[in-house]
Design an enzyme around this catalytic site. Structure first.
Site, PDB file in Angstrom:
ATOM      1  N   GLU A 119      30.335  32.113  53.747  1.00 22.86           N
ATOM      2  CA  GLU A 119      31.342  32.175  52.683  1.00 22.86           C
ATOM      3  C   GLU A 119      32.648  31.599  53.203  1.00 22.86           C
ATOM      4  OE1 GLU A 119      30.212  35.600  53.355  1.00 22.86           O
ATOM      5  OE2 GLU A 119      28.726  35.745  51.747  1.00 22.86           O
ATOM      6  N   TYR A 170      32.443  22.216  56.602  1.00 23.48           N
ATOM      7  CA  TYR A 170      31.073  22.615  56.246  1.00 23.48           C
ATOM      8  C   TYR A 170      30.378  21.511  55.432  1.00 23.48           C
ATOM      9  CZ  TYR A 170      33.031  27.150  57.601  1.00 23.48           C
ATOM     10  OH  TYR A 170      33.650  28.164  58.286  1.00 23.48           O
TER      11      TYR A 170
HETATM   12  N1  COA Z   1      42.050  19.168  56.843  1.00 24.26           N
HETATM   13  C1  COA Z   1      41.012  18.499  56.289  1.00 24.26           C
HETATM   14  N2  COA Z   1      39.774  18.419  56.857  1.00 24.26           N
HETATM   15  C2  COA Z   1      39.597  19.100  58.012  1.00 24.26           C
HETATM   16  C3  COA Z   1      40.629  19.835  58.634  1.00 24.26           C
HETATM   17  C4  COA Z   1      41.900  19.848  57.999  1.00 24.26           C
HETATM   18  N3  COA Z   1      42.945  20.527  58.523  1.00 24.26           N
HETATM   19  N4  COA Z   1      40.135  20.403  59.765  1.00 24.26           N
HETATM   20  C5  COA Z   1      38.841  20.023  59.849  1.00 24.26           C
HETATM   21  N5  COA Z   1      38.511  19.247  58.801  1.00 24.26           N
HETATM   22  C6  COA Z   1      37.204  18.645  58.502  1.00 24.26           C
HETATM   23  C7  COA Z   1      37.278  17.137  58.716  1.00 24.26           C
HETATM   24  O1  COA Z   1      36.283  16.552  57.882  1.00 24.26           O
HETATM   25  C8  COA Z   1      36.909  17.023  60.181  1.00 24.26           C
HETATM   26  O2  COA Z   1      36.437  15.755  60.530  1.00 24.26           O
HETATM   27  P1  COA Z   1      37.504  14.624  61.026  1.00 24.26           P
HETATM   28  O3  COA Z   1      38.399  15.268  62.047  1.00 24.26           O
HETATM   29  O4  COA Z   1      36.616  13.555  61.570  1.00 24.26           O
HETATM   30  O5  COA Z   1      38.250  14.234  59.776  1.00 24.26           O
HETATM   31  C9  COA Z   1      35.792  18.022  60.268  1.00 24.26           C
HETATM   32  O6  COA Z   1      36.215  19.115  59.451  1.00 24.26           O
HETATM   33  C10 COA Z   1      35.469  18.507  61.668  1.00 24.26           C
HETATM   34  O7  COA Z   1      36.648  19.027  62.250  1.00 24.26           O
HETATM   35  P2  COA Z   1      36.638  19.764  63.677  1.00 24.26           P
HETATM   36  O8  COA Z   1      37.619  19.095  64.561  1.00 24.26           O
HETATM   37  O9  COA Z   1      35.242  19.922  64.172  1.00 24.26           O
HETATM   38  O10 COA Z   1      37.195  21.212  63.243  1.00 24.26           O
HETATM   39  P3  COA Z   1      38.207  22.129  64.079  1.00 24.26           P
HETATM   40  O11 COA Z   1      37.719  22.285  65.485  1.00 24.26           O
HETATM   41  O12 COA Z   1      39.586  21.662  63.884  1.00 24.26           O
HETATM   42  O13 COA Z   1      38.002  23.549  63.348  1.00 24.26           O
HETATM   43  C11 COA Z   1      38.360  25.116  61.559  1.00 24.26           C
HETATM   44  C12 COA Z   1      38.032  23.665  61.923  1.00 24.26           C
HETATM   45  C13 COA Z   1      38.236  25.295  60.051  1.00 24.26           C
HETATM   46  C14 COA Z   1      37.349  26.059  62.242  1.00 24.26           C
HETATM   47  C15 COA Z   1      39.808  25.426  62.070  1.00 24.26           C
HETATM   48  O14 COA Z   1      40.729  24.715  61.262  1.00 24.26           O
HETATM   49  C16 COA Z   1      40.174  26.890  62.038  1.00 24.26           C
HETATM   50  O15 COA Z   1      39.920  27.627  63.004  1.00 24.26           O
HETATM   51  N6  COA Z   1      40.805  27.343  60.939  1.00 24.26           N
HETATM   52  C17 COA Z   1      41.259  28.728  60.821  1.00 24.26           C
HETATM   53  C18 COA Z   1      40.095  29.688  60.761  1.00 24.26           C
HETATM   54  C19 COA Z   1      39.190  29.390  59.589  1.00 24.26           C
HETATM   55  O16 COA Z   1      39.632  29.052  58.499  1.00 24.26           O
HETATM   56  N7  COA Z   1      37.874  29.573  59.819  1.00 24.26           N
HETATM   57  C20 COA Z   1      36.863  29.368  58.810  1.00 24.26           C
HETATM   58  C21 COA Z   1      36.682  30.594  58.010  1.00 24.26           C
HETATM   59  S1  COA Z   1      35.446  30.360  56.733  1.00 24.26           S
END
Ligand code: COA
Length: 148
Positions: free
Chosen positions: A106, A118
């Protein structure tokens, strides 16, 4: 360029997971919640660590028979957009895909970064859970990835 390694979480890592969770999630799990879930049958806990051994992200999931539910995904703010969540999610998929029919999760309706992550990894929107989250109250988008 920093190198990140994905490895299994140990009980000693749980306080660090709770710290990252507090930093990243509006209504974070407590250490006790992590400990209880970690001890549960079917729990999958993976961490990403840098070359200094510092954990900068993690994913947790529960599995019951062939159904796997992701419970937490978080990457510390200074380490984002480096592919760490992608590494964690792919490692989780590799670990469960021999027995899982599907992986489900979710996400808050407003959490566009997570939803984009995702979707990029092949998770499809399959439903909405009304007012699923509190503090603040918000709908959850239900997403699922199925074996091809
Ligand atoms: N805005 C838009 N797309 C994003 C993004 C952002 N801020 N962050 C990640 N993405 C998408 C992009 O498609 C990205 O690919 P790209 O960098 O080639 O464009 C893809 O996700 C993979 O990103 P990645 O670097 O593997 O993700 P991350 O290590 O930065 O982690 C989260 C992503 C969501 C886990 C991180 O932002 C986080 O910890 N957020 C707070 C906690 C959270 O919301 N957890 C999920 C709860 S459901």
């Amino acid at each position: 360029m920093r190198i990140y390694t994905i490895r299994e979480v140990t009980a000693e890592d749980l306080p660090r997971l709770a710290e990252i969770e507090r930093e990243c999630i509006p209504k974070p799990w407590s250490i006790a919640a992590f400990e209880a879930e970690f001890a549960a049958r079917g729990a999958v806990f993976l961490a990403a660590e840098d070359e200094n051994g510092e954990i900068c992200g993690f994913v947790t999931a529960s599995s019951v028979l062939d159904e796997v539910s992701i419970n937490n995904v978080a990457v510390t703010a200074s380490c984002r957009r480096k592919g760490i969540a992608t590494l964690l999610m792919n490692a989780l998929w590799d670990k469960v895909s021999d027995f899982a029919a599907f992986v489900t999760l979710e996400v808050r309706e407003s959490n566009a970064p997570a939803a984009a992550l995702y979707e990029k990894l092949g998770y499809k929107k399959v439903g909405v859970r009304k007012n699923f989250y509190s503090e603040p109250c918000e709908n959850a988008i239900l997403m699922t990835k199925t074996k091809e």
